[in-house]
Enzyme design. Structure first.
Site, PDB file in Angstrom:
ATOM      1  N   GLU A 181       0.747  -1.270   0.106  1.00  0.00           N
ATOM      2  CA  GLU A 181       0.128  -0.128  -0.023  1.00  0.00           C
ATOM      3  C   GLU A 181       0.973   1.322   0.033  1.00  0.00           C
ATOM      4  OE1 GLU A 181      -2.654  -0.247   3.278  1.00  0.00           O
ATOM      5  OE2 GLU A 181      -3.351  -2.329   2.482  1.00  0.00           O
ATOM      6  N   GLU A 289      -5.936 -10.801  -1.046  1.00  0.00           N
ATOM      7  CA  GLU A 289      -6.779 -10.684   0.177  1.00  0.00           C
ATOM      8  C   GLU A 289      -8.275 -10.463  -0.130  1.00  0.00           C
ATOM      9  OE1 GLU A 289      -4.973  -7.481   2.528  1.00  0.00           O
ATOM     10  OE2 GLU A 289      -3.181  -7.858   2.103  1.00  0.00           O
ATOM     11  N   ASP A 291     -12.078 -10.672  -0.116  1.00  0.00           N
ATOM     12  CA  ASP A 291     -13.375 -10.670   0.737  1.00  0.00           C
ATOM     13  C   ASP A 291     -14.282  -9.872   0.130  1.00  0.00           C
ATOM     14  OD1 ASP A 291     -12.454  -8.376   2.125  1.00  0.00           O
ATOM     15  OD2 ASP A 291     -11.782  -9.307   4.003  1.00  0.00           O
TER      16      ASP A 291
HETATM   17  C1  XIL Z   1      -6.029  -6.287   8.425  1.00  0.00           C
HETATM   18  C2  XIL Z   1      -6.237  -7.694   9.200  1.00  0.00           C
HETATM   19  O1  XIL Z   1      -7.096  -8.531   8.980  1.00  0.00           O
HETATM   20  C3  XIL Z   1      -6.817  -7.319  10.872  1.00  0.00           C
HETATM   21  O2  XIL Z   1      -6.649  -8.380  11.532  1.00  0.00           O
HETATM   22  C4  XIL Z   1      -5.735  -6.105  11.364  1.00  0.00           C
HETATM   23  O3  XIL Z   1      -6.228  -5.553  12.620  1.00  0.00           O
HETATM   24  C5  XIL Z   1      -5.688  -4.916  10.271  1.00  0.00           C
HETATM   25  O4  XIL Z   1      -5.371  -5.425   9.101  1.00  0.00           O
HETATM   26  N1  XIL Z   1      -4.676  -4.546   3.786  1.00  0.00           N
HETATM   27  C6  XIL Z   1      -3.808  -5.327   4.376  1.00  0.00           C
HETATM   28  C7  XIL Z   1      -3.830  -6.492   5.438  1.00  0.00           C
HETATM   29  O5  XIL Z   1      -2.515  -5.604   3.548  1.00  0.00           O
HETATM   30  O6  XIL Z   1      -2.644  -6.452   6.372  1.00  0.00           O
HETATM   31  C8  XIL Z   1      -5.041  -5.766   6.165  1.00  0.00           C
HETATM   32  O7  XIL Z   1      -5.184  -6.865   7.352  1.00  0.00           O
HETATM   33  C9  XIL Z   1      -6.220  -5.598   5.462  1.00  0.00           C
HETATM   34  C10 XIL Z   1      -6.018  -4.629   4.478  1.00  0.00           C
END
Ligand code: XIL
Length: 395
Positions: A181, A289, A291
């Site tokens: 990011e 990631e 969802d």
């Molecule tokens: C999130 C986790 O799922 C949570 O448990 C934590 O509190 C915050 O981060 N982008 C990312 C991940 O790269 O690391 C993030 O994960 C979600 C967004």
């Protein structure tokens, strides 16, 4: 051989909704009391349904938002969770356990316990691991963010961290999210939020890749971000940066899209096009990631129509990845609503994963499995990581 277009998969989606029609939304779980009988009669777990060389992954719950919940650490304590984790997935990503605040809690102290346990679990279960992550603006420990370090010290801290962490898992991590990011949605580098870029300038990003590569020359090194599914200002910024770094022979191997989607917004229909342009640069691509969150009033469950829409989003993400030759890793950000980060971070939204809190499979689960099976049957092998592959042809 991939890639091929998924003309037939739309039908599979239609079938997905069928088992739900008889169920009621007020049943114990949104997918009905038991996993619905599957239209194709297959009971293969996701990992077995996948084409050869294509890994299907999940985040491993622990740390982060879990620490504030009233349940013990899921990965360590939840037996059923661990069973499903081993059975369904061929890749795992520590959700928080390799982040700085977790793995490097004090300047002179690392805590590898949980990360080690995940890597060991993966070895036992024949899973690959995605390392998440090395350079980010978030979840950094206070000692780092609030420390009064000179530029030389900061550079040394990053170099040591990367060398140590990547080195510890050398040969055991398939892909590393090296830079997470680093751009905002307008495509500007996060020059204020990101301590490394703010203090050391954008060149530090190239160094991070170089150090990681030195510590584990076989690991594939990625840029990872959200809101880069489409061709837009942010993904354009990555495209330009990656091109530039490759020209300088910086060891960048991959570009990945997180895929935190919401049914509030339309599906990013140009995902495959976007991934193709990075593929054409010779990069691997990945979904890391995924969802798909939904608006559900408190105390209610998603409607069958919502679950169908969610399943379509999951399916289309997977189809786009399967469509791209060098996209061989597809990870969902948790597989059960029991532990999802979504309700904690997005008010009024939830039910974002492929299984209910009771581990019942939702339509989204079947959408993934149908799509994987379809690809496997049409495919003569996904061929593994980018490298020597058979010629592309469509079916
Ligand atoms: C999130 C986790 O799922 C949570 O448990 C934590 O509190 C915050 O981060 N982008 C990312 C991940 O790269 O690391 C993030 O994960 C979600 C967004």
């Amino acid at each position: 051989m991939r890639p091929f277009r998924f003309a037939t998969v739309a039908l599979a989606t239609a079938a997905l909704a069928l088992p739900l029609l008889g169920g009621s939304a007020s049943a114990a779980s949104p997918a009905g009391p038991k996993a619905p009988p599957h239209a194709h009669g297959s009971h293969a777990p996701l990992r077995a349904a996948a084409p050869e060389g294509f890994v299907i992954g999940t985040a491993v719950a622990g740390g982060g938002h879990h620490l504030e919940q009233d349940y013990p650490d899921p990965f360590t304590y939840d037996k059923e969770y661990r069973k499903v984790l081993g059975r369904e997935f061929s890749s795992v990503s520590p959700e928080n356990q390799m982040k700085w605040d977790y793995i490097h809690p004090e300047r002179d102290r690392y805590d590898f316990k949980q990360a080690d346990a995940i890597v060991e679990f993966a070895r036992k279960n024949h899973q690959v691991v995605r390392g998440h992550m090395l350079l980010w603006h978030s979840q950094n420990p206070a000692w780092l963010e609030e420390g009064d370090f000179t530029k030389a010290e900061l550079r040394g801290i990053l170099r040591e961290h990367i060398t140590k962490v990547v080195g510890r898992y050398k040969g055991k991590i398939q892909q590393w999210d090296v830079a997470n990011e680093i751009f905002d949605d307008q495509g500007n580098l996060r020059t204020q939020e990101n301590i490394w870029i703010r203090e050391l300038g954008p060149e530090i990003v190239a160094d991070a890749f170089r150090w990681a590569h030195k510590a584990d020359p076989k690991a594939k090194l990625f840029f990872n971000d959200f809101n880069v599914e489409s061709v837009n200002a942010k993904s354009d910024a990555y495209y330009a940066l990656v091109k530039d770094l490759l020209k300088q022979r910086v060891p960048v191997h991959g570009f990945s899209v997180q895929g935190h989607l919401s049914t509030r917004y339309g599906f990013p229909g140009d995902l495959a096009d976007n991934l193709h342009r990075f593929d054409a640069l010779g990069l691997e691509t990945a979904v890391t990631e995924l969802d798909v969150r939904m608006d559900v009033p408190e105390g209610s469950l998603p409607t069958p129509a919502q679950e169908k829409q969610q399943a379509e989003y999951y399916q289309r993400m997977l189809e786009a990845c399967l469509d791209v030759e060098g996209c061989n890793s597809f990870t969902i950000w948790g597989f059960t609503d029991k532990y999802s980060w979504v309700p904690v971070f997005f008010e009024g939204e939830g039910f974002a994963t492929v299984m209910t809190e009771d581990f019942d499979r939702k339509p989204a689960y079947y959408a993934l499995r149908d799509t994987l099976e379809d690809a496997r049957h049409h495919d003569c092998g996904k061929g593994g990581p980018k490298g020597p592959k058979g010629p592309k042809h469509k079916h």
